[in-house]
Design a protein around this motif. Structure first.
Motif, PDB file in Angstrom:
ATOM      1  N   HIS A  59       0.845  -1.181   0.000  1.00 51.36           N
ATOM      2  CA  HIS A  59       0.000   0.000   0.000  1.00 51.36           C
ATOM      3  C   HIS A  59       0.887   1.239   0.000  1.00 51.36           C
ATOM      4  N   PRO A  60       0.582   2.247  -0.820  1.00 48.91           N
ATOM      5  CA  PRO A  60       1.416   3.454  -0.840  1.00 48.91           C
ATOM      6  C   PRO A  60       1.290   4.244   0.454  1.00 48.91           C
ATOM      7  N   GLY A  61       2.358   4.930   0.814  1.00 45.82           N
ATOM      8  CA  GLY A  61       2.349   5.769   2.002  1.00 45.82           C
ATOM      9  C   GLY A  61       1.572   7.056   1.761  1.00 45.82           C
ATOM     10  N   PRO A  62       1.627   7.995   2.727  1.00 43.93           N
ATOM     11  CA  PRO A  62       0.897   9.255   2.591  1.00 43.93           C
ATOM     12  C   PRO A  62       1.308  10.013   1.328  1.00 43.93           C
ATOM     13  N   ASP A  63       0.338  10.603   0.659  1.00 41.98           N
ATOM     14  CA  ASP A  63       0.627  11.387  -0.545  1.00 41.98           C
ATOM     15  C   ASP A  63       1.550  12.549  -0.203  1.00 41.98           C
ATOM     16  N   GLY A  64       2.643  12.668  -0.975  1.00 38.51           N
ATOM     17  CA  GLY A  64       3.574  13.768  -0.746  1.00 38.51           C
ATOM     18  C   GLY A  64       4.466  13.593   0.457  1.00 38.51           C
ATOM     19  N   GLY A  65       4.500  12.374   1.023  1.00 39.37           N
ATOM     20  CA  GLY A  65       5.333  12.160   2.203  1.00 39.37           C
ATOM     21  C   GLY A  65       4.624  12.583   3.476  1.00 39.37           C
ATOM     22  N   LEU A  66       5.371  12.619   4.565  1.00 41.97           N
ATOM     23  CA  LEU A  66       4.794  12.913   5.879  1.00 41.97           C
ATOM     24  C   LEU A  66       5.529  14.070   6.532  1.00 41.97           C
ATOM     25  N   ASP A  67       4.781  15.046   7.008  1.00 38.44           N
ATOM     26  CA  ASP A  67       5.329  16.106   7.841  1.00 38.44           C
ATOM     27  C   ASP A  67       5.430  15.554   9.262  1.00 38.44           C
ATOM     28  N   PRO A  68       6.646  15.439   9.818  1.00 41.64           N
ATOM     29  CA  PRO A  68       6.778  14.833  11.150  1.00 41.64           C
ATOM     30  C   PRO A  68       5.956  15.509  12.229  1.00 41.64           C
ATOM     31  N   GLU A  69       5.672  16.807  12.052  1.00 44.16           N
ATOM     32  CA  GLU A  69       4.912  17.535  13.061  1.00 44.16           C
ATOM     33  C   GLU A  69       3.406  17.510  12.796  1.00 44.16           C
ATOM     34  N   ALA A  70       3.000  16.909  11.674  1.00 41.11           N
ATOM     35  CA  ALA A  70       1.570  16.845  11.341  1.00 41.11           C
ATOM     36  C   ALA A  70       1.242  15.455  10.811  1.00 41.11           C
ATOM     37  N   PRO A  71       1.058  14.476  11.694  1.00 42.47           N
ATOM     38  CA  PRO A  71       0.864  13.078  11.255  1.00 42.47           C
ATOM     39  C   PRO A  71      -0.551  12.760  10.784  1.00 42.47           C
ATOM     40  N   GLU A  72      -1.390  13.788  10.607  1.00 44.33           N
ATOM     41  CA  GLU A  72      -2.769  13.520  10.197  1.00 44.33           C
ATOM     42  C   GLU A  72      -2.834  12.813   8.846  1.00 44.33           C
ATOM     43  N   THR A  73      -1.894  13.127   7.943  1.00 42.69           N
ATOM     44  CA  THR A  73      -1.915  12.462   6.633  1.00 42.69           C
ATOM     45  C   THR A  73      -1.652  10.963   6.780  1.00 42.69           C
ATOM     46  N   LEU A  74      -0.822  10.578   7.763  1.00 45.33           N
ATOM     47  CA  LEU A  74      -0.601   9.159   8.016  1.00 45.33           C
ATOM     48  C   LEU A  74      -1.873   8.513   8.551  1.00 45.33           C
ATOM     49  N   LEU A  75      -2.619   9.239   9.370  1.00 43.35           N
ATOM     50  CA  LEU A  75      -3.875   8.712   9.891  1.00 43.35           C
ATOM     51  C   LEU A  75      -4.826   8.381   8.746  1.00 43.35           C
ATOM     52  N   ASP A  76      -4.965   9.297   7.802  1.00 47.98           N
ATOM     53  CA  ASP A  76      -5.846   9.046   6.658  1.00 47.98           C
ATOM     54  C   ASP A  76      -5.368   7.833   5.856  1.00 47.98           C
ATOM     55  N   CYS A  77      -4.053   7.731   5.677  1.00 52.69           N
ATOM     56  CA  CYS A  77      -3.481   6.612   4.931  1.00 52.69           C
ATOM     57  C   CYS A  77      -3.774   5.288   5.610  1.00 52.69           C
ATOM     58  N   LEU A  78      -3.549   5.206   6.921  1.00 53.63           N
ATOM     59  CA  LEU A  78      -3.738   3.952   7.645  1.00 53.63           C
ATOM     60  C   LEU A  78      -5.212   3.580   7.759  1.00 53.63           C
ATOM     61  N   VAL A  79      -6.081   4.564   7.881  1.00 52.38           N
ATOM     62  CA  VAL A  79      -7.519   4.272   7.902  1.00 52.38           C
ATOM     63  C   VAL A  79      -7.929   3.631   6.575  1.00 52.38           C
ATOM     64  N   GLY A  80      -7.408   4.158   5.465  1.00 47.41           N
ATOM     65  CA  GLY A  80      -7.709   3.561   4.167  1.00 47.41           C
ATOM     66  C   GLY A  80      -7.192   2.136   4.048  1.00 47.41           C
ATOM     67  N   VAL A  81      -5.982   1.885   4.556  1.00 52.94           N
ATOM     68  CA  VAL A  81      -5.418   0.528   4.539  1.00 52.94           C
ATOM     69  C   VAL A  81      -6.284  -0.410   5.373  1.00 52.94           C
ATOM     70  N   SER A  82      -6.712   0.054   6.545  1.00 50.08           N
ATOM     71  CA  SER A  82      -7.544  -0.761   7.414  1.00 50.08           C
ATOM     72  C   SER A  82      -8.857  -1.129   6.735  1.00 50.08           C
ATOM     73  N   GLU A  83      -9.454  -0.192   6.031  1.00 50.69           N
ATOM     74  CA  GLU A  83     -10.722  -0.473   5.351  1.00 50.69           C
ATOM     75  C   GLU A  83     -10.533  -1.480   4.217  1.00 50.69           C
ATOM     76  N   ARG A  84      -9.376  -1.422   3.537  1.00 49.79           N
ATOM     77  CA  ARG A  84      -9.132  -2.387   2.474  1.00 49.79           C
ATOM     78  C   ARG A  84      -8.876  -3.785   3.034  1.00 49.79           C
ATOM     79  N   ILE A  85      -8.219  -3.876   4.182  1.00 52.26           N
ATOM     80  CA  ILE A  85      -7.991  -5.189   4.799  1.00 52.26           C
ATOM     81  C   ILE A  85      -9.293  -5.760   5.351  1.00 52.26           C
ATOM     82  N   GLY A  86     -10.104  -4.902   5.956  1.00 55.16           N
ATOM     83  CA  GLY A  86     -11.425  -5.328   6.403  1.00 55.16           C
ATOM     84  C   GLY A  86     -11.512  -5.872   7.804  1.00 55.16           C
TER      85      GLY A  86
END
Length: 500
Positions: A59-86
């Motif tokens: 699964h691809p990581g957060p679009d445009g990489g990750l800002d270490p001080e703003a991990p919200e993009t990682l949250l969106d990425c992992l939520v999407g991965v979780s939904e695909r795994i089921g």
């Protein structure tokens, strides 16, 4: 083989864009061989690791990489991965940035991922070099003498006081901007250089530390790996020694050996217990000239060589953490010390560059290697992982009986264990072949770029470029004239520097 129920999927997360990160492949194979459905969140395609037969999906990581001080993009990425795994999955962070970001959003991933519970901000605290220095001072864990200057003048003065050369580190290396020319660790040869580095503090995004330089040599670089349950209870732990590293004497373990050492193990276990650490950690130590082991780095995730610490039943720290997070019993480890880990690509480079072979650089000591045992918190005299006993010995210090001797000790043949390769596996050959193709292709590309800059007169010049790669990219110094005297040669880049 230990009893193992792999009904819960696993997700390995790596935000570091390193296609040759063999630790991620090790985690995929370790869990996949046990029947676990393994997913990976990495850069597009996953590099050679993405060719493993044990990997269900990349699964691809957060679009445009990750800002270490703003991990919200990682949250969106992992939520999407979780939904695909089921269904809920175990989440394993494989690099510092991933571990720090996951800890910050762990509460929002509840119900989707099973994650080791860490006290607030603990991964960021221990990965922060300045905070680690304070923790070591507070708990009497030997650490290189460290100064955190408050001005350029203080940095210059501290460099002189510590004794040149000194090691300069940025306290939060994951904040360094890409393309700025700043390295997480630098060997400083003069006070003016320390002042100039300090003046880039705002650009670096974190504080500058200056540490006393600890020379490298045979038998000086050690590491500690451990998986811990709640309250810092050890599930599996052990100490080892770097036989070869890449870059030479500076970086990751190219060849390592599982070698129990009471001082290293006690220091690692004591740190985890006092921090209440839950999860996997990787500590780096360097033995000083007096035989004292000094903690130089704390990584709140598995080290790339974690498969070195695999017991006779196949249990490693990643499997131990999976069992703990899925509510299964973690078996008592049995056997393992004496094993050797080889990262084939880096071992070749280290052997050629360092002009030494790992089996000639010294191995384990003469004493018999005991079987590993998990410690029970029962006061002094307790047994530790790897079979070490605390006794009355000061954690991290020299062994009883005075400083540890410097000469290399030769391992009896009976102690030499199985060799674990980072890339090659008979049951999963494609990652090795993909790594080999990519590695050779990258080497050919670098050679072609070097040759494009070779003057017409120059096979001899071409050889100089190949043999002295540190000269690439530097401006050619004009010949000395009375009006233009030659500058003194710049010092070579440090070989003897601990960094990851």
């Amino acid at each position: 083989m230990h009893a193992f129920d792999g009904h819960v999927p696993a997700v390995v997360l790596r935000l570091d864009r390193n296609p040759f990160h063999h630790g991620t492949l090790g985690a995929v194979r370790s869990l996949g061989r046990r029947g676990v459905e393994v997913h990976a969140v990495v850069e597009a395609g996953g590099g050679p690791m993405g060719r493993s037969r044990y990997l269900r999906a990349v699964h691809p990581g957060p679009d445009g990489g990750l800002d270490p001080e703003a991990p919200e993009t990682l949250l969106d990425c992992l939520v999407g991965v979780s939904e695909r795994i089921g269904r809920p999955a175990v989440l394993i962070a494989m690099d510092d940035l991933s571990a720090i970001a996951v800890a910050r959003i762990a509460s929002m991933l509840d119900g989707r991922f099973r994650i080791p519970h860490q006290p607030d901000g603990l991964p960021a605290r221990v990965a922060d070099k300045a905070e680690l220095s304070r923790l070591c001072a507070r708990w009497d864990v030997p650490h290189p003498e460290t100064v955190i200057p408050a001005s350029g003048a203080e940095a210059a003065e501290a460099a002189w006081r510590l004794g040149l050369p000194v090691v300069a580190k940025w306290s939060r290396p994951w904040l360094l901007p890409a393309g700025a020319g700043l390295r997480s660790t630098t060997l400083v040869h003069c006070a003016a250089e320390a002042r100039r580095l300090y003046e880039r503090t705002q650009e670096a995004g974190s504080r500058l530390l200056l540490q006393r330089f600890l020379p490298a040599g045979t038998d000086t670089d050690w590491f500690f790996h451990g998986a811990f349950g709640r309250g810092g209870h050890p599930l599996l732990a052990g100490s080892g020694r770097k036989e070869l590293s890449w870059p030479v004497r500076t970086g990751l373990t190219a060849v390592g050996r599982w070698l129990p050492d009471p001082a290293v193990e006690e220091a690692g276990l004591r740190l985890a217990r006092r921090l209440g650490y839950q999860g996997i950690l990787d500590l780096d130590f360097r033995r000083d000239e007096n035989g004292c082991f000094r903690l130089v780095d704390f990584n709140p995730r598995p080290g790339a060589q974690f498969r070195l610490f695999t017991d006779a039943g196949g249990l490693d720290v990643v499997q131990a953490m999976y069992l703990d997070l899925t509510g299964q019993r973690v078996p008592e480890p049995s056997g393992g010390p004496g094993r050797v880990f080889v990262a084939e690509n880096y071992a070749l480079l280290a052997a050629v560059r360092g002009r030494q072979l790992p089996w000639r650089s010294g191995a384990v000591g003469r004493a018999a290697v005991p079987a590993p045992a998990r410690s029970e918190e029962s006061g002094s005299g307790q047994e530790h992982a790897g079979g070490a006993r605390s006794g009355g010995e000061r954690p991290g210090g020299a062994r009883s009986g005075g400083p540890r001797p410097g000469p290399v000790r030769v391992a009896p043949r009976v102690e030499r264990g199985r060799v674990e390769a980072a890339w090659f596996a008979a049951d999963d050959p494609m990652p090795f072949l993909a790594m080999l193709a990519a590695f050779l292709g990258r080497g050919a590309g670098k050679g072609a770029r070097a040759l494009r800059g070779v003057p017409a007169h120059g096979r001899r010049t071409a050889r100089a470029v190949v043999r002295a790669p540190r000269q690439r990219g530097r401006d050619l110094t004009p010949p000395a004239t009375p009006a233009n005297p030659a500058n003194p040669a710049a010092p070579a880049e440090p070989d003897e520097l601990v960094t990851r």
